[in-house]
Design a protein around this motif. Structure first.
Motif, PDB file in Angstrom:
ATOM      1  N   TYR A 109       0.825  -1.213   0.000  1.00  0.00           N
ATOM      2  CA  TYR A 109       0.000   0.000   0.000  1.00  0.00           C
ATOM      3  C   TYR A 109       0.855   1.257   0.000  1.00  0.00           C
ATOM      4  N   VAL A 110       1.976   1.223   0.710  1.00  0.00           N
ATOM      5  CA  VAL A 110       2.825   2.409   0.820  1.00  0.00           C
ATOM      6  C   VAL A 110       3.889   2.453  -0.282  1.00  0.00           C
ATOM      7  N   ILE A 111       4.745   1.441  -0.340  1.00  0.00           N
ATOM      8  CA  ILE A 111       5.874   1.461  -1.270  1.00  0.00           C
ATOM      9  C   ILE A 111       5.401   1.566  -2.721  1.00  0.00           C
ATOM     10  N   ASP A 112       4.431   0.743  -3.089  1.00  0.00           N
ATOM     11  CA  ASP A 112       3.989   0.735  -4.478  1.00  0.00           C
ATOM     12  C   ASP A 112       3.313   2.044  -4.860  1.00  0.00           C
ATOM     13  N   GLU A 113       2.554   2.633  -3.939  1.00  0.00           N
ATOM     14  CA  GLU A 113       1.843   3.871  -4.257  1.00  0.00           C
ATOM     15  C   GLU A 113       2.788   5.071  -4.305  1.00  0.00           C
ATOM     16  N   VAL A 114       3.721   5.153  -3.368  1.00  0.00           N
ATOM     17  CA  VAL A 114       4.694   6.251  -3.399  1.00  0.00           C
ATOM     18  C   VAL A 114       5.544   6.147  -4.667  1.00  0.00           C
ATOM     19  N   SER A 115       5.952   4.937  -5.006  1.00  0.00           N
ATOM     20  CA  SER A 115       6.734   4.729  -6.231  1.00  0.00           C
ATOM     21  C   SER A 115       5.937   5.147  -7.455  1.00  0.00           C
ATOM     22  N   ALA A 116       4.653   4.777  -7.491  1.00  0.00           N
ATOM     23  CA  ALA A 116       3.809   5.121  -8.634  1.00  0.00           C
ATOM     24  C   ALA A 116       3.685   6.638  -8.779  1.00  0.00           C
ATOM     25  N   ASP A 117       3.491   7.336  -7.662  1.00  0.00           N
ATOM     26  CA  ASP A 117       3.405   8.803  -7.703  1.00  0.00           C
ATOM     27  C   ASP A 117       4.707   9.402  -8.241  1.00  0.00           C
ATOM     28  N   PHE A 118       5.831   8.857  -7.797  1.00  0.00           N
ATOM     29  CA  PHE A 118       7.140   9.358  -8.214  1.00  0.00           C
ATOM     30  C   PHE A 118       7.357   9.131  -9.702  1.00  0.00           C
ATOM     31  N   TYR A 119       7.056   7.931 -10.183  1.00  0.00           N
ATOM     32  CA  TYR A 119       7.264   7.625 -11.596  1.00  0.00           C
ATOM     33  C   TYR A 119       6.365   8.472 -12.487  1.00  0.00           C
ATOM     34  N   ARG A 120       5.119   8.663 -12.075  1.00  0.00           N
ATOM     35  CA  ARG A 120       4.216   9.502 -12.865  1.00  0.00           C
ATOM     36  C   ARG A 120       4.742  10.934 -12.954  1.00  0.00           C
ATOM     37  N   ALA A 121       5.285  11.440 -11.834  1.00  0.00           N
ATOM     38  CA  ALA A 121       5.792  12.815 -11.823  1.00  0.00           C
ATOM     39  C   ALA A 121       6.998  12.976 -12.738  1.00  0.00           C
ATOM     40  N   ILE A 122       7.962  12.072 -12.629  1.00  0.00           N
ATOM     41  CA  ILE A 122       9.176  12.246 -13.419  1.00  0.00           C
ATOM     42  C   ILE A 122       8.970  11.896 -14.886  1.00  0.00           C
ATOM     43  N   SER A 123       7.881  11.186 -15.199  1.00  0.00           N
ATOM     44  CA  SER A 123       7.608  10.866 -16.602  1.00  0.00           C
ATOM     45  C   SER A 123       7.050  12.068 -17.357  1.00  0.00           C
ATOM     46  N   GLN A 124       6.707  13.145 -16.655  1.00  0.00           N
ATOM     47  CA  GLN A 124       6.088  14.297 -17.303  1.00  0.00           C
ATOM     48  C   GLN A 124       7.010  14.983 -18.297  1.00  0.00           C
ATOM     49  N   GLN A 125       8.316  14.828 -18.138  1.00  0.00           N
ATOM     50  CA  GLN A 125       9.234  15.480 -19.071  1.00  0.00           C
ATOM     51  C   GLN A 125       9.590  14.593 -20.260  1.00  0.00           C
ATOM     52  N   LEU A 126       8.972  13.415 -20.350  1.00  0.00           N
ATOM     53  CA  LEU A 126       9.258  12.501 -21.447  1.00  0.00           C
ATOM     54  C   LEU A 126       8.205  12.623 -22.540  1.00  0.00           C
ATOM     55  N   GLY A 127       8.388  11.852 -23.616  1.00  0.00           N
ATOM     56  CA  GLY A 127       7.452  11.875 -24.723  1.00  0.00           C
ATOM     57  C   GLY A 127       6.104  11.291 -24.350  1.00  0.00           C
ATOM     58  N   ASP A 128       5.111  11.564 -25.196  1.00  0.00           N
ATOM     59  CA  ASP A 128       3.747  11.122 -24.908  1.00  0.00           C
ATOM     60  C   ASP A 128       3.643   9.610 -24.759  1.00  0.00           C
TER      61      ASP A 128
END
Length: 223
Positions: free
Chosen positions: A105-124
């Motif tokens: 519940y914690v590790i997977d969700e925090v990781s998901a939030d982080f990956y979504r944020a840093i993916s914003q500077q990548l291609g569509d």
């Protein structure tokens, strides 16, 4: 931690690194959930956790196919992150089935939030892929409801699981900081900055902690 395979363009290097990171996280999540399912208190719980594991493996296969389509080797792409992710899971071995649920519940969700944020500077295409393979509301919902039921049945679990959740958050943020510094992803945090004066890293971590606090509050636990 070894560096990801070099690319000519910085964005290509960032994308390759993120894909390798996400791929190995999904593969290790599958392995972890499959193992944890064995300790489920009921067969229904075992089946439910096994379904979550299968979903994680499906996510891994999507990323692996995308990596292969780019002409990259899956082993080489994931290699830089194996030691770091394995070490994280080694440091956060759950003491029982309930702690394993909080970990997911914690590790997977925090990781998901982080990956979504840093993916914003990548291609569509890469951004869409990263968003599609993160933990779904169905998965999160099952963990949330099962933990609520456990806490209702045994209120004594609350203080122990809240403390465990705080430790997991610290570990997840430490790993996020390390990866962000190594691959210079902080520029992507502009998307979650609250105002122009907020430093990207500060904004991103505030975003991660805020989301974590909200999820823990949904369980009736203090973050």
């Amino acid at each position: 931690m070894r560096q990801a395979p070099a690319s000519k363009k910085p964005q290509d290097r960032y994308e390759t690194a993120l894909l390798g990171l996400v791929a190995y996280r999904e593969l290790s999540a599958f392995e972890r959930l499959s193992s944890d399912a064995r300790f489920s208190p009921t067969l229904v719980d075992r089946e439910s956790l096994a379904r979550l594991a299968v979903a994680e493996f499906g996510h891994y296969e999507l990323v692996r196919e995308h990596i292969a389509a780019k002409g990259l080797d899956i082993q080489e792409t994931m290699e830089p992150f194996i030691e770091s992710i394995d070490a994280l899971h080694e440091r956060t071995k759950p003491g029982d089935w309930y702690e394993s649920l909080i970990k997911a519940y914690v590790i997977d969700e925090v990781s998901a939030d982080f990956y979504r944020a840093i993916s914003q500077q990548l291609g569509d295409e890469a951004r869409t892929l990263v968003a599609s393979v993160q933990t779904s509301e169905q998965q999160t919902g099952w963990l949330r409801e099962r933990l609520r039921l456990s806490l209702c049945d045994d209120p004594r679990l609350a203080s122990r699981l809240a403390l465990w959740g705080r430790r997991l958050l610290g570990e997840a943020l430490t790993q996020a900081r390390s990866i962000g510094e190594q691959y210079d992803y902080w520029g992507a945090a502009d998307a979650v900055a609250h105002n122009d004066s907020t430093q990207p890293m500060t904004a991103l971590f505030a975003h991660l902690v805020e989301n974590h606090s909200r999820r823990m509050s949904a369980l009736g636990l203090t973050a």
